[in-house]
Design an enzyme around this catalytic site. Sequence first.
Site, PDB file in Angstrom:
ATOM      1  N   LYS A 182      63.285  41.866  48.790  1.00 53.92           N
ATOM      2  CA  LYS A 182      64.341  41.001  49.344  1.00 53.92           C
ATOM      3  C   LYS A 182      63.804  39.616  49.744  1.00 53.92           C
ATOM      4  CE  LYS A 182      67.377  44.713  50.914  1.00 53.92           C
ATOM      5  NZ  LYS A 182      68.095  45.339  52.037  1.00 53.92           N
ATOM      6  N   GLU A 208      74.192  31.013  54.266  1.00 56.22           N
ATOM      7  CA  GLU A 208      73.721  30.953  55.657  1.00 56.22           C
ATOM      8  C   GLU A 208      73.210  32.323  56.117  1.00 56.22           C
ATOM      9  OE1 GLU A 208      76.730  29.912  58.489  1.00 56.22           O
ATOM     10  OE2 GLU A 208      75.272  29.487  60.063  1.00 56.22           O
ATOM     11  N   GLY A 236      64.548  43.522  58.741  1.00 57.66           N
ATOM     12  CA  GLY A 236      65.362  42.802  57.766  1.00 57.66           C
ATOM     13  C   GLY A 236      66.847  43.122  57.862  1.00 57.66           C
TER      14      GLY A 236
HETATM   15  P1  NDP Z   1      62.231  46.860  58.444  1.00 61.92           P
HETATM   16  O1  NDP Z   1      60.996  47.515  57.995  1.00 61.92           O
HETATM   17  O2  NDP Z   1      62.490  45.451  58.101  1.00 61.92           O
HETATM   18  O3  NDP Z   1      62.335  46.954  60.064  1.00 61.92           O
HETATM   19  C1  NDP Z   1      62.070  48.167  60.696  1.00 61.92           C
HETATM   20  C2  NDP Z   1      62.459  48.075  62.169  1.00 61.92           C
HETATM   21  O4  NDP Z   1      62.373  49.398  62.707  1.00 61.92           O
HETATM   22  C3  NDP Z   1      61.548  47.194  63.015  1.00 61.92           C
HETATM   23  O5  NDP Z   1      62.344  46.509  63.960  1.00 61.92           O
HETATM   24  C4  NDP Z   1      60.623  48.203  63.710  1.00 61.92           C
HETATM   25  O6  NDP Z   1      60.205  47.793  64.984  1.00 61.92           O
HETATM   26  C5  NDP Z   1      61.563  49.360  63.890  1.00 61.92           C
HETATM   27  N1  NDP Z   1      60.913  50.685  63.996  1.00 61.92           N
HETATM   28  C6  NDP Z   1      60.276  51.373  63.019  1.00 61.92           C
HETATM   29  N2  NDP Z   1      59.863  52.561  63.496  1.00 61.92           N
HETATM   30  C7  NDP Z   1      60.260  52.631  64.798  1.00 61.92           C
HETATM   31  C8  NDP Z   1      60.137  53.603  65.814  1.00 61.92           C
HETATM   32  N3  NDP Z   1      59.530  54.768  65.592  1.00 61.92           N
HETATM   33  N4  NDP Z   1      60.670  53.328  67.023  1.00 61.92           N
HETATM   34  C9  NDP Z   1      61.301  52.153  67.270  1.00 61.92           C
HETATM   35  N5  NDP Z   1      61.440  51.181  66.334  1.00 61.92           N
HETATM   36  C10 NDP Z   1      60.928  51.415  65.113  1.00 61.92           C
HETATM   37  O7  NDP Z   1      63.425  47.808  57.929  1.00 61.92           O
HETATM   38  P2  NDP Z   1      64.909  47.386  57.516  1.00 61.92           P
HETATM   39  O8  NDP Z   1      65.457  46.523  58.586  1.00 61.92           O
HETATM   40  O9  NDP Z   1      64.935  46.909  56.121  1.00 61.92           O
HETATM   41  O10 NDP Z   1      65.671  48.814  57.504  1.00 61.92           O
HETATM   42  C11 NDP Z   1      66.006  49.461  58.718  1.00 61.92           C
HETATM   43  C12 NDP Z   1      66.823  50.716  58.415  1.00 61.92           C
HETATM   44  O11 NDP Z   1      68.054  50.346  57.809  1.00 61.92           O
HETATM   45  C13 NDP Z   1      66.170  51.702  57.454  1.00 61.92           C
HETATM   46  O12 NDP Z   1      66.471  53.017  57.886  1.00 61.92           O
HETATM   47  C14 NDP Z   1      66.872  51.428  56.133  1.00 61.92           C
HETATM   48  O13 NDP Z   1      66.877  52.551  55.269  1.00 61.92           O
HETATM   49  C15 NDP Z   1      68.272  51.113  56.637  1.00 61.92           C
HETATM   50  N6  NDP Z   1      69.071  50.295  55.713  1.00 61.92           N
HETATM   51  C16 NDP Z   1      70.275  50.808  55.311  1.00 61.92           C
HETATM   52  C17 NDP Z   1      71.075  50.095  54.455  1.00 61.92           C
HETATM   53  C18 NDP Z   1      72.377  50.684  54.017  1.00 61.92           C
HETATM   54  O14 NDP Z   1      73.000  50.126  53.111  1.00 61.92           O
HETATM   55  N7  NDP Z   1      72.853  51.746  54.664  1.00 61.92           N
HETATM   56  C19 NDP Z   1      70.678  48.751  53.970  1.00 61.92           C
HETATM   57  C20 NDP Z   1      69.427  48.267  54.506  1.00 61.92           C
HETATM   58  C21 NDP Z   1      68.654  49.036  55.338  1.00 61.92           C
HETATM   59  P3  NDP Z   1      58.954  46.768  65.211  1.00 61.92           P
HETATM   60  O15 NDP Z   1      59.461  45.427  64.812  1.00 61.92           O
HETATM   61  O16 NDP Z   1      58.700  46.862  66.670  1.00 61.92           O
HETATM   62  O17 NDP Z   1      57.853  47.289  64.357  1.00 61.92           O
END
Ligand code: NDP
Length: 278
Positions: free
Chosen positions: A69, A81, A133
């Site tokens: 992405k 935006e 993300g």
């Molecule tokens: P990223 O890897 O960009 O971000 C992950 C986030 O999760 C970070 O903020 C991280 O915190 C946090 N995190 C990870 N493990 C833990 C934990 N054990 N406890 C607390 N916080 C945690 O992932 P994405 O934003 O891309 O995706 C997030 C979720 O959304 C995933 O489950 C993905 O599958 C889902 N998703 C679903 C979509 C859909 O269409 N349904 C589309 C896109 C995503 P820190 O910053 O502190 O490390």
Amino acid sequence: MTDRYAVIGNPIGHTKSPLIHGSFAQETRQDLSYTAIEGPLEPQDAFAATVRAFIADGGKGMNVTAPFKLKAFAMADVRSERAALAGAANALSFQDGRIVAENFDGVGLVRDIEINLNLPMADKRVLVLGAGGAVRGALLPFIAARAAELVVANRNLAKVELLVEQVAASGGALLACGYGELEAMGRFDLVVNATSASLTGELPPVPSSVFSPTGAAYELAYGKRLTPFLRVARDAGVLGIADGVGMLVEQAAEAFAWWRGVRPETRAVIDRLTIPLD
Ligand code: NDP
């Protein structure tokens, strides 16, 4: 000639996008093909080369999934935006020799919550867990939904504080906090787990005091049944719980409408892809 579209990611074997867009095309009688492409991880510029080869071959648009992405956003000539705030693109359109980047994750999430689940966010207290993300892509649509209060909690506080600054620059407002502060914040009408914790069966350190029995809990991950987050919500008495399959289909519908100028129905596709939580 049949217009070509594709989803690109790595790995890509799990993708539901060809099925979703194939159903949309059939329903709206659009003449298009939609395939899955496993994008190359290396060398650094191989992703862009694959996208350009697809364009040269008549490609009209692409959905982009992990881990591309950011690269898709970076190679675009024009960025919406929402994509700019996310720093990431989940959809590309190839128009008159230019690559246009969009991010429909957030708008898909908000549509699923507000329309499919019938939970308007206006004047509600909303808590979002995570600052990755998916959250960056969701912030502008969330702010447009006019919650009474929008709180974003993350382990890494610096990340979420940066989001506050970026959102303020776009005229919106949200409150950043660490998990340790949530206990004192009372109940929320909607709690959204946008962390990736559920992908490994983990629970973000959210206290059960944030859940309201009359409220709702939404898990972005999908197909994982009752995740630890949804289980905690249900144990706290929350009746309205849902996973992210509707978000997946709604963001696809946004991309389809953007590319084709016709909005497909989503209900039947969501039903087809839904794996019951229990
Ligand atoms: P990223 O890897 O960009 O971000 C992950 C986030 O999760 C970070 O903020 C991280 O915190 C946090 N995190 C990870 N493990 C833990 C934990 N054990 N406890 C607390 N916080 C945690 O992932 P994405 O934003 O891309 O995706 C997030 C979720 O959304 C995933 O489950 C993905 O599958 C889902 N998703 C679903 C979509 C859909 O269409 N349904 C589309 C896109 C995503 P820190 O910053 O502190 O490390």
